[in-house]
Scaffold this motif. Structure first.
Motif, PDB file in Angstrom:
ATOM      1  N   ALA A 252      97.049  62.750  70.179  1.00 33.87           N
ATOM      2  CA  ALA A 252      96.206  61.596  69.857  1.00 33.87           C
ATOM      3  C   ALA A 252      96.560  60.386  70.717  1.00 33.87           C
ATOM      4  CB  ALA A 252      96.353  61.248  68.373  1.00 33.87           C
ATOM      5  N   LEU A 253      97.845  60.110  70.895  1.00 36.81           N
ATOM      6  CA  LEU A 253      98.204  58.908  71.646  1.00 36.81           C
ATOM      7  C   LEU A 253      97.842  59.043  73.127  1.00 36.81           C
ATOM      8  CD1 LEU A 253     101.131  59.154  73.431  1.00 36.81           C
ATOM      9  CD2 LEU A 253     102.020  59.418  71.120  1.00 36.81           C
ATOM     10  N   ILE A 254      97.959  60.254  73.682  1.00 38.48           N
ATOM     11  CA  ILE A 254      97.540  60.467  75.072  1.00 38.48           C
ATOM     12  C   ILE A 254      96.041  60.238  75.211  1.00 38.48           C
ATOM     13  CG2 ILE A 254      97.279  62.192  76.900  1.00 38.48           C
ATOM     14  CD1 ILE A 254      99.896  63.458  75.917  1.00 38.48           C
ATOM     15  N   ALA A 255      95.257  60.756  74.265  1.00 38.29           N
ATOM     16  CA  ALA A 255      93.807  60.601  74.308  1.00 38.29           C
ATOM     17  C   ALA A 255      93.396  59.142  74.166  1.00 38.29           C
ATOM     18  CB  ALA A 255      93.160  61.447  73.210  1.00 38.29           C
ATOM     19  N   LEU A 256      94.068  58.402  73.298  1.00 38.69           N
ATOM     20  CA  LEU A 256      93.737  56.989  73.100  1.00 38.69           C
ATOM     21  C   LEU A 256      94.012  56.174  74.359  1.00 38.69           C
ATOM     22  CD1 LEU A 256      95.143  56.660  69.478  1.00 38.69           C
ATOM     23  CD2 LEU A 256      92.753  56.286  70.133  1.00 38.69           C
ATOM     24  N   ALA A 257      95.128  56.448  75.020  1.00 40.98           N
ATOM     25  CA  ALA A 257      95.437  55.739  76.265  1.00 40.98           C
ATOM     26  C   ALA A 257      94.415  56.063  77.343  1.00 40.98           C
ATOM     27  CB  ALA A 257      96.849  56.097  76.741  1.00 40.98           C
ATOM     28  N   HIS A 258      94.013  57.335  77.418  1.00 38.22           N
ATOM     29  CA  HIS A 258      93.051  57.741  78.445  1.00 38.22           C
ATOM     30  C   HIS A 258      91.682  57.113  78.172  1.00 38.22           C
ATOM     31  CE1 HIS A 258      91.564  60.271  81.660  1.00 38.22           C
ATOM     32  NE2 HIS A 258      90.570  60.670  80.893  1.00 38.22           N
ATOM     33  N   ALA A 259      91.259  57.092  76.917  1.00 40.09           N
ATOM     34  CA  ALA A 259      89.972  56.484  76.586  1.00 40.09           C
ATOM     35  C   ALA A 259      89.974  54.996  76.940  1.00 40.09           C
ATOM     36  CB  ALA A 259      89.679  56.685  75.098  1.00 40.09           C
ATOM     37  N   THR A 260      91.069  54.327  76.648  1.00 39.24           N
ATOM     38  CA  THR A 260      91.191  52.906  76.989  1.00 39.24           C
ATOM     39  C   THR A 260      91.023  52.687  78.479  1.00 39.24           C
ATOM     40  OG1 THR A 260      92.671  52.508  75.118  1.00 39.24           O
ATOM     41  CG2 THR A 260      92.736  50.910  76.923  1.00 39.24           C
ATOM     42  N   MET A 261      91.725  53.503  79.266  1.00 41.06           N
ATOM     43  CA  MET A 261      91.659  53.368  80.718  1.00 41.06           C
ATOM     44  C   MET A 261      90.255  53.617  81.239  1.00 41.06           C
ATOM     45  SD  MET A 261      91.472  55.163  83.770  1.00 41.06           S
ATOM     46  CE  MET A 261      91.955  56.849  83.398  1.00 41.06           C
ATOM     47  N   VAL A 262      89.624  54.692  80.798  1.00 35.00           N
ATOM     48  CA  VAL A 262      88.300  55.057  81.306  1.00 35.00           C
ATOM     49  C   VAL A 262      87.267  53.999  80.929  1.00 35.00           C
ATOM     50  CG1 VAL A 262      86.414  56.729  81.124  1.00 35.00           C
ATOM     51  CG2 VAL A 262      88.766  57.524  81.347  1.00 35.00           C
ATOM     52  N   GLY A 263      87.306  53.523  79.696  1.00 36.39           N
ATOM     53  CA  GLY A 263      86.314  52.564  79.245  1.00 36.39           C
ATOM     54  C   GLY A 263      86.330  51.267  80.039  1.00 36.39           C
ATOM     55  N   ILE A 264      87.522  50.709  80.260  1.00 37.88           N
ATOM     56  CA  ILE A 264      87.615  49.452  81.011  1.00 37.88           C
ATOM     57  C   ILE A 264      87.316  49.688  82.486  1.00 37.88           C
ATOM     58  CG2 ILE A 264      89.202  47.644  81.771  1.00 37.88           C
ATOM     59  CD1 ILE A 264      90.565  47.822  79.061  1.00 37.88           C
ATOM     60  N   MET A 265      87.852  50.755  83.036  1.00 36.04           N
ATOM     61  CA  MET A 265      87.633  51.042  84.456  1.00 36.04           C
ATOM     62  C   MET A 265      86.161  51.274  84.767  1.00 36.04           C
ATOM     63  SD  MET A 265      87.003  53.837  86.635  1.00 36.04           S
ATOM     64  CE  MET A 265      87.597  55.284  85.759  1.00 36.04           C
ATOM     65  N   ALA A 266      85.445  51.960  83.870  1.00 38.62           N
ATOM     66  CA  ALA A 266      84.055  52.315  84.128  1.00 38.62           C
ATOM     67  C   ALA A 266      83.158  51.089  84.242  1.00 38.62           C
ATOM     68  CB  ALA A 266      83.538  53.232  83.019  1.00 38.62           C
ATOM     69  N   MET A 267      83.480  50.028  83.521  1.00 39.14           N
ATOM     70  CA  MET A 267      82.636  48.838  83.539  1.00 39.14           C
ATOM     71  C   MET A 267      83.096  47.781  84.545  1.00 39.14           C
ATOM     72  SD  MET A 267      80.063  49.272  81.586  1.00 39.14           S
ATOM     73  CE  MET A 267      80.120  50.992  82.168  1.00 39.14           C
ATOM     74  N   THR A 268      84.216  48.015  85.195  1.00 39.43           N
ATOM     75  CA  THR A 268      84.703  47.041  86.175  1.00 39.43           C
ATOM     76  C   THR A 268      83.717  46.809  87.319  1.00 39.43           C
ATOM     77  OG1 THR A 268      87.021  47.496  85.631  1.00 39.43           O
ATOM     78  CG2 THR A 268      86.576  46.507  87.779  1.00 39.43           C
ATOM     79  N   PRO A 269      83.113  47.844  87.913  1.00 34.77           N
ATOM     80  CA  PRO A 269      82.150  47.575  88.990  1.00 34.77           C
ATOM     81  C   PRO A 269      81.003  46.668  88.550  1.00 34.77           C
ATOM     82  CG  PRO A 269      82.784  49.882  89.009  1.00 34.77           C
ATOM     83  CD  PRO A 269      83.357  49.293  87.754  1.00 34.77           C
ATOM     84  N   LEU A 270      80.471  46.904  87.341  1.00 38.33           N
ATOM     85  CA  LEU A 270      79.386  46.051  86.857  1.00 38.33           C
ATOM     86  C   LEU A 270      79.861  44.617  86.645  1.00 38.33           C
ATOM     87  CD1 LEU A 270      77.385  48.172  84.236  1.00 38.33           C
ATOM     88  CD2 LEU A 270      76.573  47.274  86.424  1.00 38.33           C
ATOM     89  N   HIS A 271      81.042  44.456  86.075  1.00 38.72           N
ATOM     90  CA  HIS A 271      81.574  43.116  85.841  1.00 38.72           C
ATOM     91  C   HIS A 271      81.723  42.355  87.154  1.00 38.72           C
ATOM     92  CE1 HIS A 271      83.918  39.958  83.860  1.00 38.72           C
ATOM     93  NE2 HIS A 271      84.721  40.010  84.910  1.00 38.72           N
ATOM     94  N   ILE A 272      82.245  43.038  88.171  1.00 37.95           N
ATOM     95  CA  ILE A 272      82.458  42.378  89.467  1.00 37.95           C
ATOM     96  C   ILE A 272      81.126  41.998  90.110  1.00 37.95           C
ATOM     97  CG2 ILE A 272      83.307  42.744  91.826  1.00 37.95           C
ATOM     98  CD1 ILE A 272      85.575  44.394  90.640  1.00 37.95           C
ATOM     99  N   THR A 273      80.177  42.931  90.119  1.00 42.16           N
ATOM    100  CA  THR A 273      78.895  42.631  90.754  1.00 42.16           C
ATOM    101  C   THR A 273      78.101  41.585  89.971  1.00 42.16           C
ATOM    102  OG1 THR A 273      77.912  44.551  89.626  1.00 42.16           O
ATOM    103  CG2 THR A 273      78.718  44.877  91.883  1.00 42.16           C
ATOM    104  N   HIS A 274      78.249  41.555  88.635  1.00 43.99           N
ATOM    105  CA  HIS A 274      77.572  40.532  87.833  1.00 43.99           C
ATOM    106  C   HIS A 274      78.096  39.131  88.135  1.00 43.99           C
ATOM    107  CE1 HIS A 274      75.990  43.374  84.423  1.00 43.99           C
ATOM    108  NE2 HIS A 274      75.432  43.596  85.604  1.00 43.99           N
ATOM    109  N   HIS A 275      79.328  39.069  88.646  1.00 44.06           N
ATOM    110  CA  HIS A 275      79.925  37.782  89.003  1.00 44.06           C
ATOM    111  C   HIS A 275      79.892  37.544  90.510  1.00 44.06           C
ATOM    112  CE1 HIS A 275      81.465  38.103  84.861  1.00 44.06           C
ATOM    113  NE2 HIS A 275      81.556  36.791  84.900  1.00 44.06           N
ATOM    114  N   GLY A 276      78.976  38.237  91.192  1.00 35.88           N
ATOM    115  CA  GLY A 276      78.758  37.960  92.605  1.00 35.88           C
ATOM    116  C   GLY A 276      79.655  38.715  93.561  1.00 35.88           C
TER     117      GLY A 276
END
Length: 428
Positions: A252-276
């Motif tokens: 469970a703890l391995i899965a929770l860490a991986h989900a955290t990483m994937v979720g934030i990483m996946a939206m980083t490109p959108l966040h960066i492009t939304h801010h120019g």
């Protein structure tokens, strides 16, 4: 043969395994480098190929999603095969299946068939499952104090493929055009070669099979310890119950860490492009994140050997928490976002390396492959689910809300780690 003679035999049997371990880790690392070249290249090219075939930019993210789905589905079958036939056959078979995925992608590119393309990308995801299984194979013959270190060396070798792979797109296009294929399909010709090479390295070099050899040595050790007063040690049923509890907490703890990483990483490109931010800035930021994921893994493996796996897992969740805070409050500050992404990779690496070693530590040898396969499957499934959900969460409230949800997952991971009582729950 007396008890003393059997103990001497067990000790002398263990020495060849200790000498063999370094070679096994080197073989696994080499195979992971070769396999990673194909995976690293195909993840980048797959997203571009999806857009070329479908004409829909919004579907480009499905490339990584299908990879995660394929890896999740392959985790348990590869683990069952390893349990029956050994690591060598399981890993080489996974490489062979990944080749079929690359062939399907090339055929889809030539025919312009998007369903075949998505299916091929999912089958190619088996290559990622092989990489995950390889890290566990590195622990089969490792002495307990070196498990995390040996596992981390195989994890580190993923770095090479992750960094070099995307740079093969340009020569891959030249190969594709020379073969009369769509340019982007050429990169998957490299993927076929890389997976075949990785499979051959494992098939030829992984002898003795580490899982089979570890079982043989365990049988020798049990024979040496056969003469023991019946009242010594905990009751087997109590030990088994605590062991299962610990195993699923670690999963469970391995899965929770991986989900955290994937979720934030996946939206980083959108966040960066939304801010120019530019696409170049996106690529640089993700490269920093990948470096954080893999480059320091041997350091965390050695640290786990020195201070223990649970403390390193807790430190990893603390680093993930810092990453979530940075992502949630960074706003337009690209240095803050980039620092958060590096910390995100480092925290993931700490939890994954130490957690994987901890799972081996608390799991009896006879069920170890099954638990390891379950861990990989659940980890990839958790990443795919939260990665998919992150888009809706990001749309609702941006990085601050997404970071808050990630923070809740981190808290659950800390609770799962705290519930582990290493001395009572471990199975040696």
């Amino acid at each position: 043969m007396g008890l003393g003679d059997r103990r001497v035999t067990a000790t002398t049997e263990r020495l060849p395994a200790t000498r063999t371990q370094s070679r096994i880790v080197a073989i696994l690392a080499l195979a992971t480098v070769l396999g990673g070249l194909g995976v690293g290249a195909s993840l980048s090219a797959g997203a571009l190929l999806i857009v070329d075939i479908t004409g829909n930019d919004a579907l480009s993210g499905l490339g990584s999603t299908m990879n995660a789905v394929g890896a999740a589905l392959a985790g348990m079958p590869l683990a069952r095969l390893a349990a029956r036939r050994g690591r060598r056959i399981a890993l080489a078979s996974g490489n062979a299946i990944a080749v079929l995925g690359a062939v399907a992608i090339i055929a889809a590119a030539a025919a312009g068939a998007s369903p075949l393309l998505f299916a091929g990308l999912a089958v190619l995801g088996v290559a990622s499952a092989v990489q995950l299984q390889s890290r566990f194979a590195a622990t089969d013959l490792a002495v307990p104090e070196n498990r995390a270190r040996d596992l981390s060396l195989v994890v580190w070798s993923i770095t090479i493929g992750a960094v070099i792979g995307p740079n093969l797109i340009t020569p891959g296009e030249a190969v594709g055009e020379a073969l009369g294929l769509p340019g982007l399909a050429g990169i998957f010709v490299f993927t076929i070669g890389a997976q075949l090479a990785a499979g051959l390295v494992v098939w030829i070099g992984l002898r003795p099979d580490p899982l089979i050899e570890s079982r043989r040595l365990a049988a020798v050790a049990r024979s040496a310890d056969a003469v023991r007063p019946s009242g010594d040690g905990p009751h087997p049923e109590a030990t088994a119950g605590r062991g299962r509890r610990a195993q699923f907490l670690v999963i469970a703890l391995i899965a929770l860490a991986h989900a955290t990483m994937v979720g934030i990483m996946a939206m980083t490109p959108l966040h960066i492009t939304h801010h120019g931010g530019s696409i170049t800035l996106v690529g640089f930021t993700i490269s920093l994140h990948i470096a954080g994921m893999y480059a320091l893994s041997p350091v965390f493996g050695m640290l786990a050997g020195r201070i223990g796996t649970r403390p390193v897992v807790l430190l990893g969740f603390a680093v993930l928490a810092l990453a979530a805070v940075g992502a949630g409050t960074g706003g337009e500050s690209m240095p803050v976002i980039q620092t958060a992404l590096v910390l995100l990779g480092i925290g993931w690496s700490m939890v994954t390396v130490a957690g994987s070693a901890l799972l081996t530590e608390v799991t009896p040898l006879e069920v170890r492959p099954r638990r390891q396969g379950q861990s990989d499957t659940i980890m990839n499934a958790a990443g795919a689910v939260f990665g998919a959900a992150s888009g809706a969460i990001f749309a609702a409230g941006g990085f601050p809300v997404l970071a808050g949800v990630a923070g809740a997952l981190i808290v659950l991971g800390v609770v799962a780690t705290a519930l582990l009582r290493s001395r009572r729950d471990s199975v040696h």
